[in-house]
Write a protein that holds these residues in place. Structure first.
Motif, PDB file in Angstrom:
ATOM      1  N   LYS A 258       0.833  -1.204   0.000  1.00 41.80           N
ATOM      2  CA  LYS A 258       0.000   0.000   0.000  1.00 41.80           C
ATOM      3  C   LYS A 258       0.869   1.256   0.000  1.00 41.80           C
ATOM      4  CE  LYS A 258      -3.916   0.249   0.593  1.00 41.80           C
ATOM      5  NZ  LYS A 258      -5.042   0.369  -0.367  1.00 41.80           N
ATOM      6  N   ARG A 262       0.805   4.229  -2.762  1.00 41.08           N
ATOM      7  CA  ARG A 262       0.578   5.629  -2.395  1.00 41.08           C
ATOM      8  C   ARG A 262       1.662   6.523  -2.985  1.00 41.08           C
ATOM      9  NH1 ARG A 262       0.850   7.065   2.923  1.00 41.08           N
ATOM     10  NH2 ARG A 262      -0.493   8.862   2.545  1.00 41.08           N
ATOM     11  N   GLY A 265       0.915   7.576  -6.320  1.00 41.78           N
ATOM     12  CA  GLY A 265      -0.238   8.452  -6.449  1.00 41.78           C
ATOM     13  C   GLY A 265      -1.569   7.767  -6.340  1.00 41.78           C
ATOM     14  N   GLU A 266      -1.588   6.454  -6.078  1.00 45.56           N
ATOM     15  CA  GLU A 266      -2.852   5.743  -5.922  1.00 45.56           C
ATOM     16  C   GLU A 266      -3.441   6.074  -4.555  1.00 45.56           C
ATOM     17  OE1 GLU A 266      -2.697   1.586  -6.800  1.00 45.56           O
ATOM     18  OE2 GLU A 266      -1.142   1.846  -8.334  1.00 45.56           O
ATOM     19  N   THR A 267      -4.745   6.223  -4.495  1.00 46.76           N
ATOM     20  CA  THR A 267      -5.418   6.566  -3.236  1.00 46.76           C
ATOM     21  C   THR A 267      -6.353   5.438  -2.820  1.00 46.76           C
ATOM     22  OG1 THR A 267      -7.205   7.705  -4.409  1.00 46.76           O
ATOM     23  CG2 THR A 267      -5.306   9.033  -3.735  1.00 46.76           C
ATOM     24  N   GLY A 268      -6.781   5.503  -1.597  1.00 47.59           N
ATOM     25  CA  GLY A 268      -7.719   4.512  -1.082  1.00 47.59           C
ATOM     26  C   GLY A 268      -8.324   5.021   0.208  1.00 47.59           C
ATOM     27  N   PHE A 269      -9.389   4.348   0.650  1.00 41.70           N
ATOM     28  CA  PHE A 269     -10.021   4.742   1.908  1.00 41.70           C
ATOM     29  C   PHE A 269     -10.222   3.517   2.782  1.00 41.70           C
ATOM     30  CE2 PHE A 269     -13.266   6.874   4.593  1.00 41.70           C
ATOM     31  CZ  PHE A 269     -12.533   8.015   4.864  1.00 41.70           C
ATOM     32  N   THR A 273      -4.608   2.307   4.506  1.00 42.90           N
ATOM     33  CA  THR A 273      -4.301   3.625   3.965  1.00 42.90           C
ATOM     34  C   THR A 273      -4.529   4.717   4.999  1.00 42.90           C
ATOM     35  OG1 THR A 273      -4.843   2.916   1.719  1.00 42.90           O
ATOM     36  CG2 THR A 273      -4.869   5.284   2.145  1.00 42.90           C
ATOM     37  N   SER A 277      -1.840   7.397   6.480  1.00 42.80           N
ATOM     38  CA  SER A 277      -2.084   8.821   6.261  1.00 42.80           C
ATOM     39  C   SER A 277      -2.102   9.625   7.554  1.00 42.80           C
ATOM     40  CB  SER A 277      -3.419   9.008   5.530  1.00 42.80           C
ATOM     41  OG  SER A 277      -3.435   8.309   4.305  1.00 42.80           O
TER      42      SER A 277
END
Length: 465
Positions: A258, A262, A265-269, A273, A277
């Motif tokens: 992960k 990140r 530039g890949e995002t996640g919720f 992640t 963050s």
């Protein structure tokens, strides 16, 4: 009374913190396993072994010897009378001798609530189970403020109302897939085919865990939470270490994967992640036992509550066909039925605290360091709070006042997600099936902590087209 339990536990935690930042978690787990095996060979390890025998009636046991930590109490159906006697005769009850050491039982609703809402006097550290796990991992449910608040805040966004709303269609889609795949011409195990499967799918989504490996999640949860020393369960030491070692390897790899995504530039919720963050816990990977503890917490917490309530709801409505007919006639009762199920089932029977100081409570003198157990399973059946509490009543006016999610700073983070999954499950059940018949008696988990089901054979009857 023994006041050294908490002191010794904290000393062990302090020593572990000094080494865990420099030694990879897999090596720590392996070293602990080897040490444990060596102690067993040398006869230096006093492992708990539970053999099931008939539990006497509560009325036949001296009050001072009533032991509600017996891991067969729920399986044998004796828990109702044991807790009722404690609520009536000794609502703050001291047991001087048990396999898990001495402890206080708090069994009335209002007393449990008072303990849960007072973290300044009753500490969640160092753990929330009666016994102890072979490895003392750290998790935020077993931390006091302010450290608890920092770690919880970092991950609670995944179950924020806006995110839950966005997840609802995905939950419904996965529930539909599971229900549409059920046989209608023969009996099957509801726990395995529905409760565990839906729970595994949602845990994999929340953690962004490889979907094709999702069945590892409930397996790890059962193995890690089910040791005899921890909860009176059936997991042997070798299985425990294997499970927690596999979990550590998988989630360390997932964390690094992960992090790399990140950076691209890949995002996640997802929960991983969100941890990465957070300024406060983005370095959690460098505190391996704390990292492992919090992942274990999220998996076990996400597994047991939802999974056993899913099974419990089927059993409750099978045993109370008038309530099923009421639900079919008025599906708007589903949300309240969900709350009543969670009260009636109480999937996690208790949470433990440790007194931080000498305190007078409920007419008793609790000493600093004493273990204090809040029996949610008893509070949810307290006649002082719920009318006819052993009955399953889907339109019970105060069903939402159940205490299965706890109170205060430690109130279950995923309560709304659990309720949503159960609500959607029953919306989809009512759309497909006329009834679900439970065949024979369910098999119950051997545990004093998890109040749940190993298996439950059912047969479904589709709605007439």
């Amino acid at each position: 009374m023994n006041t050294t339990d908490g002191v010794l536990d904290r000393a062990k935690m302090t020593a572990q913190r000094k080494v865990q930042s420099t030694i990879p978690v897999q090596q720590q787990v392996r070293a602990a396993h080897l040490m444990d095996r060596a102690k067993r060979r040398l006869g230096m390890s006093e492992q708990l072994v539970f053999s099931e025998t008939p539990i006497p009636d509560a009325a036949d046991v001296p009050l001072t010897e009533l032991d509600v930590s017996n891991p067969f109490l729920f399986r044998q159906g004796k828990w109702h009378s044991y807790f009722r006697r404690l609520r009536d005769e000794a609502p703050v009850h001291y047991l001087a001798d048990s396999p898990f050491g001495p402890f206080w039982s708090i069994t009335r609703y209002e007393d449990i609530r008072a303990v849960d809402l007072d973290p300044d006097v009753f500490s969640a550290e160092p753990r929330i189970i009666l016994g102890h796990a072979p490895i003392n991992v750290e998790m935020f449910i077993a931390m006091d403020p302010p450290k608890h608040d920092v770690q919880r805040k970092a991950v609670q966004g995944v179950v924020a109302p806006r995110n839950l709303k966005e997840m609802e269609s995905l939950i419904r889609e996965r529930v539909q897939e599971v229900l549409d795949g059920l046989p209608t011409d023969r009996p099957f195990d509801w726990v395995e085919r529905v409760s565990k499967e839906i729970t595994a799918r949602m845990l994999a989504t929340l953690l962004d865990f490889p979907y094709e490996e999702r069945h590892k999640l409930p397996y790890w949860s059962d193995a890690i939470s089910g040791t005899a020393e921890a909860t009176g369960g059936t997991t042997d030491q070798d299985l425990f270490y294997t499970a927690i070692g596999d979990l550590a390897r998988s989630f360390m790899a997932l964390w690094h994967d992960k992090a790399a995504r990140r950076e691209r530039g890949e995002t996640g919720f997802d929960l991983i992640t969100l941890m990465q963050s957070s300024e406060d816990i983005k370095d959690l990977i460098h505190r391996p036992l704390e990292f492992l503890g919090n992942l274990t917490l999220l998996i076990v917490g996400g597994n047991d509550t939802t999974r056993n309530s899913m099974s419990g709801s089927v059993l409750a409505l099978h045993q109370n066909p008038d309530q099923l007919e009421k639900l079919k006639a008025n599906p708007s009762l589903i949300p309240n039925m969900v709350s009543e199920t969670i009260r009636w089932q109480t999937p996690l029977a208790y949470m433990r605290r440790v007194a931080k100081q000498d305190v007078h409570f409920g007419g008793q003198f609790i000493r600093k360091g004493d273990k204090v157990v809040m029996w949610y399973a008893s509070g949810n059946r307290d006649e002082r709070q719920f009318e006819d509490p052993d009955a399953f009543v889907i339109d019970r006016p105060n069903a939402r006042n159940h205490m299965s999610f706890g109170f205060g700073v430690h109130r279950c983070m995923g309560n709304r997600l659990a309720e949503m999954q159960l609500r959607i499950l029953w919306e989809e059940i009512l759309a497909r099936f006329d009834r679900i018949e439970v065949i024979g008696e369910p098999t119950y988990v051997q545990s004093n902590f998890v109040k749940g089901y190993e298996s439950m054979t059912v047969q479904v009857t589709p709605k007439a087209q």
